[in-house]
Design a protein around this motif. Sequence first.
Motif, PDB file in Angstrom:
ATOM      1  N   ARG A  46      47.908  99.061 -44.482  1.00  0.00           N
ATOM      2  CA  ARG A  46      47.196 100.267 -44.023  1.00  0.00           C
ATOM      3  C   ARG A  46      48.091 101.218 -43.248  1.00  0.00           C
ATOM      4  O   ARG A  46      47.620 102.003 -42.442  1.00  0.00           O
ATOM      5  CB  ARG A  46      45.958  99.903 -43.192  1.00  0.00           C
ATOM      6  CG  ARG A  46      45.017  98.962 -43.931  1.00  0.00           C
ATOM      7  CD  ARG A  46      43.636  98.902 -43.323  1.00  0.00           C
ATOM      8  NE  ARG A  46      42.766  98.056 -44.142  1.00  0.00           N
ATOM      9  CZ  ARG A  46      42.194  98.441 -45.278  1.00  0.00           C
ATOM     10  NH1 ARG A  46      42.383  99.665 -45.734  1.00  0.00           N
ATOM     11  NH2 ARG A  46      41.458  97.617 -45.973  1.00  0.00           N
ATOM     12  N   THR A  47      49.403 101.124 -43.436  1.00  0.00           N
ATOM     13  CA  THR A  47      50.289 102.071 -42.758  1.00  0.00           C
ATOM     14  C   THR A  47      50.820 103.129 -43.716  1.00  0.00           C
ATOM     15  O   THR A  47      51.406 104.107 -43.278  1.00  0.00           O
ATOM     16  CB  THR A  47      51.472 101.353 -42.086  1.00  0.00           C
ATOM     17  OG1 THR A  47      52.086 100.479 -43.028  1.00  0.00           O
ATOM     18  CG2 THR A  47      51.009 100.544 -40.889  1.00  0.00           C
TER      19      THR A  47
ATOM     20  N   PRO B  15      58.469 104.277 -35.717  1.00  0.00           N
ATOM     21  CA  PRO B  15      58.297 102.991 -36.393  1.00  0.00           C
ATOM     22  C   PRO B  15      56.843 102.526 -36.495  1.00  0.00           C
ATOM     23  O   PRO B  15      56.506 101.830 -37.436  1.00  0.00           O
ATOM     24  CB  PRO B  15      59.125 102.029 -35.533  1.00  0.00           C
ATOM     25  CG  PRO B  15      59.209 102.673 -34.196  1.00  0.00           C
ATOM     26  CD  PRO B  15      59.168 104.145 -34.423  1.00  0.00           C
ATOM     27  N   ASP B  16      56.002 102.894 -35.561  1.00  0.00           N
ATOM     28  CA  ASP B  16      54.652 102.329 -35.575  1.00  0.00           C
ATOM     29  C   ASP B  16      53.585 103.313 -36.048  1.00  0.00           C
ATOM     30  O   ASP B  16      52.397 103.075 -35.885  1.00  0.00           O
ATOM     31  CB  ASP B  16      54.296 101.813 -34.172  1.00  0.00           C
ATOM     32  CG  ASP B  16      55.258 100.723 -33.736  1.00  0.00           C
ATOM     33  OD1 ASP B  16      55.569  99.853 -34.582  1.00  0.00           O
ATOM     34  OD2 ASP B  16      55.732 100.764 -32.578  1.00  0.00           O
ATOM     35  N   CYS B  17      54.025 104.417 -36.638  1.00  0.00           N
ATOM     36  CA  CYS B  17      53.060 105.432 -37.058  1.00  0.00           C
ATOM     37  C   CYS B  17      52.595 105.183 -38.484  1.00  0.00           C
ATOM     38  O   CYS B  17      53.401 104.881 -39.349  1.00  0.00           O
ATOM     39  CB  CYS B  17      53.695 106.816 -37.019  1.00  0.00           C
ATOM     40  SG  CYS B  17      54.259 107.280 -35.389  1.00  0.00           S
TER      41      CYS B  17
ATOM     42  N   LEU C 127      50.420 114.914 -35.031  1.00  0.00           N
ATOM     43  CA  LEU C 127      50.785 114.876 -36.437  1.00  0.00           C
ATOM     44  C   LEU C 127      52.200 115.408 -36.551  1.00  0.00           C
ATOM     45  O   LEU C 127      52.489 116.499 -36.066  1.00  0.00           O
ATOM     46  CB  LEU C 127      49.815 115.797 -37.187  1.00  0.00           C
ATOM     47  CG  LEU C 127      49.558 115.557 -38.646  1.00  0.00           C
ATOM     48  CD1 LEU C 127      48.977 114.178 -38.844  1.00  0.00           C
ATOM     49  CD2 LEU C 127      48.586 116.610 -39.168  1.00  0.00           C
ATOM     50  N   VAL C 128      53.080 114.621 -37.154  1.00  0.00           N
ATOM     51  CA  VAL C 128      54.424 115.118 -37.423  1.00  0.00           C
ATOM     52  C   VAL C 128      54.539 115.345 -38.925  1.00  0.00           C
ATOM     53  O   VAL C 128      54.446 114.401 -39.710  1.00  0.00           O
ATOM     54  CB  VAL C 128      55.507 114.132 -36.937  1.00  0.00           C
ATOM     55  CG1 VAL C 128      56.889 114.628 -37.341  1.00  0.00           C
ATOM     56  CG2 VAL C 128      55.420 113.969 -35.429  1.00  0.00           C
TER      57      VAL C 128
ATOM     58  N   THR D 141      42.618 106.231 -36.280  1.00  0.00           N
ATOM     59  CA  THR D 141      43.423 105.241 -35.554  1.00  0.00           C
ATOM     60  C   THR D 141      43.762 105.695 -34.140  1.00  0.00           C
ATOM     61  O   THR D 141      44.167 104.885 -33.313  1.00  0.00           O
ATOM     62  CB  THR D 141      44.765 104.969 -36.279  1.00  0.00           C
ATOM     63  OG1 THR D 141      45.530 106.191 -36.301  1.00  0.00           O
ATOM     64  CG2 THR D 141      44.541 104.502 -37.710  1.00  0.00           C
ATOM     65  N   GLY D 142      43.643 106.999 -33.878  1.00  0.00           N
ATOM     66  CA  GLY D 142      44.042 107.522 -32.582  1.00  0.00           C
ATOM     67  C   GLY D 142      45.551 107.509 -32.383  1.00  0.00           C
ATOM     68  O   GLY D 142      46.042 107.800 -31.292  1.00  0.00           O
ATOM     69  N   LYS D 143      46.288 107.176 -33.446  1.00  0.00           N
ATOM     70  CA  LYS D 143      47.749 107.118 -33.326  1.00  0.00           C
ATOM     71  C   LYS D 143      48.371 108.413 -33.824  1.00  0.00           C
ATOM     72  O   LYS D 143      47.739 109.201 -34.516  1.00  0.00           O
ATOM     73  CB  LYS D 143      48.292 105.979 -34.197  1.00  0.00           C
ATOM     74  CG  LYS D 143      47.929 104.607 -33.728  1.00  0.00           C
ATOM     75  CD  LYS D 143      48.598 103.603 -34.656  1.00  0.00           C
ATOM     76  CE  LYS D 143      48.173 102.180 -34.324  1.00  0.00           C
ATOM     77  NZ  LYS D 143      48.592 101.245 -35.361  1.00  0.00           N
TER      78      LYS D 143
END
Lengths: 170, 551
Positions: free
Chosen positions: B394-395, B369-371, B449-450, B419-421
């Motif tokens: 920006r998502t 959800p937060d990627c 990375l998915v 983003t480091g996410k």
Amino acid sequence: MKYIISALAANKSGVLTRVAALFGRRGYNIESLSACATETAEFSRMTIVLDGDDYVLGQMMKQMDKLIDVKKIRRVDEDAVLRELLLIKVRTNAATRSEVFEISQIFRANVVDASPEATVLELTGKPTKLDGFVNMLLPYGVMELARTGVTAISRGKTRLLDEEDYKEKI
Amino acid sequence: MKRMGADILISCLKEQGVDTVFGYPGGAVLDLYDALYRDGTIDHVITAHEQGAAHAADGYARATGKTGVVIATSGPGATNLVTGIATAYMDSVPLVAVTGNVGINFLGRDSFQEVDISGITVPITKHSYIVKDVRELQDVLREAFLIANTGRKGPVLVDIPKNVQVDTAEFTPCEPVRPAPKRVPREAQGDIAAALSACERPLILAGGGTVASGADRELLLLAERLQAPVASTLMGLGSFPASHPLFLGMMGMHGTASAAKACLQSDLILALGTRFSDRVALDRDRFAKGKTVVQIDIDDAEIGKNVPVTYSLLGDLKEALTSLLPLLPERGPRPFAEEMKALRRKELSSARTGGLGERILAEAARMFPDCPVATDVGQHQMWTAQIWPFEAPRTLLTSGGLGTMGYGMGAAIGAAVGTGKRVVLVTGDGSFNMNLNELSTAVSRQLDLVILLMNNRALGMVRQWQKLFYDGRFSQTTVQKRTDYVKFAESFGAKGMRIRSAKDIVPVLAAARAEKGPVLVDCRIGEDENVLPMIKPGATYDTIMTKWRKP
């Protein structure tokens, strides 16, 4: 409809390419574009004759205004001074030469070169005057001609350089 | 103290707050890379190909809001940036591209690896430079960053010949100039406030400008105050929370039926930072006929370019909405908004009849959800735009204007670095094959990375059009590549997984979520899964096709 636009642009290489490329890719129909250095080393001045409608004129001015190198842009007033230079080479012989000279006098054109088979004439004026002159010479045989395209300057003391920007930059 | 051009570049980058650049070294940027090495404080991400570096800088910029910086060598290095620069230009992404070139003495002589990149990029940049005197370098670089970020953002290219990187000049440090938000003229606001107060069925259309300007909060306040439903363009997704009851989803060729209906029934369209592209105003002459159109944009040339407008405001959207809000009365619930909200609720609750691809995406949206989500271009891109509930700006990183297949891998890398996410890349087998080399970059960096590879062994979107408009003559779109993408991922040092059917979705996505580093999920979807709804190019919104009509 025809519109005339004056622009001041940075006087460096590549600026004319940018302006011309913009017209090409946006599909603006340009009748003429004349560009030259100005009284200020920094700027060159362009006079552009656009064939289009109000929408195209608006789009062209806004898109040109977005070019970083274009500093000022204005539609030329109705009463501005418009001039164009024509050089024309007409086929002449002993029999027709005096007729061609006569036509030149009516239009106040100058003879700048004469040879047994051809005469080169020079005329400055509004584009319509140049058109009329060329028409008169057609029957004699126009061998080649060169026109500079319109150049324009406003009347009175106003200067394009001092005018407010068309819109804020960028 | 005099410094080399290459060192001046590094100092200027640091002055602008740049801590990450993307690029690829080469002969004409040796001095520049030497300066990077000696400085040692800027993180340089080396990609497999310059195109990937350009997309990565773009993805970095979109995900973080900062300026993306990409470096390439002369000739082919520079030309490989072109698609990336054009992608950024079409979507108004701030990017500074730095290229090396042959020395000034070799310019114009068709020297080895010489190309006129500042000329090539004229139509796809806000401005392009070639710096022929090292004394001009610092000012040009500062101007490049300023131009990239001023007004409508976009890419700027600075070409630096080899000798200019070595020549020395006096360097004067300078605070970075922040572009002032474009002022909003007060005059037009009264008319707009009056029109917004007087209308009965307002629809807000939020575009990419809402994201670029950071006006998402103001948009939320405006929509609630006006009680106006909000539709978004592809570029605007995320600027208004998808979970908000007033949100109708994406509008356009593959937009929602509720957005299409709202567009048809509205009496006023408030267009925010959007240019009415042919994917939204498919028939630009009839799109807004008889409606009041209010357009707010930062680019004067966009006002009324495609659709005639009744009122317009020129300026920064955040500023414009901030000054407009106090002029608007608070509205109670309006019948139009209630009707559209109900329509959207019904749309969301009725089970989608889509295929495996859509079901995978719906589950992935729940699991990640937060990627930030990057996409490539095609069917998977539209499914993502339709299904993924983007809650924040920006998502979503997607090539909207240029529609660049191959954009996703680079963009996902840039977003992950920035983003480091963990980043989800939704791609298709067509798009993925264009830049799959960048998986090596993701592996080297061990980026989380998915990659959801919607593998239908076909070029699905083009195939869908061939079904609709070319009597099913599938010219060159049924690719049937024999690639084993699981083995491919493993050979690059990534994890590979596979979804063959619906029962694999949850366990495989859960396994992917448990991994660190890049994971590729080969999703074996059917070649006849279509993107619906669809409105044919040039058609009006009443012709929306919500069910597949067999050709």
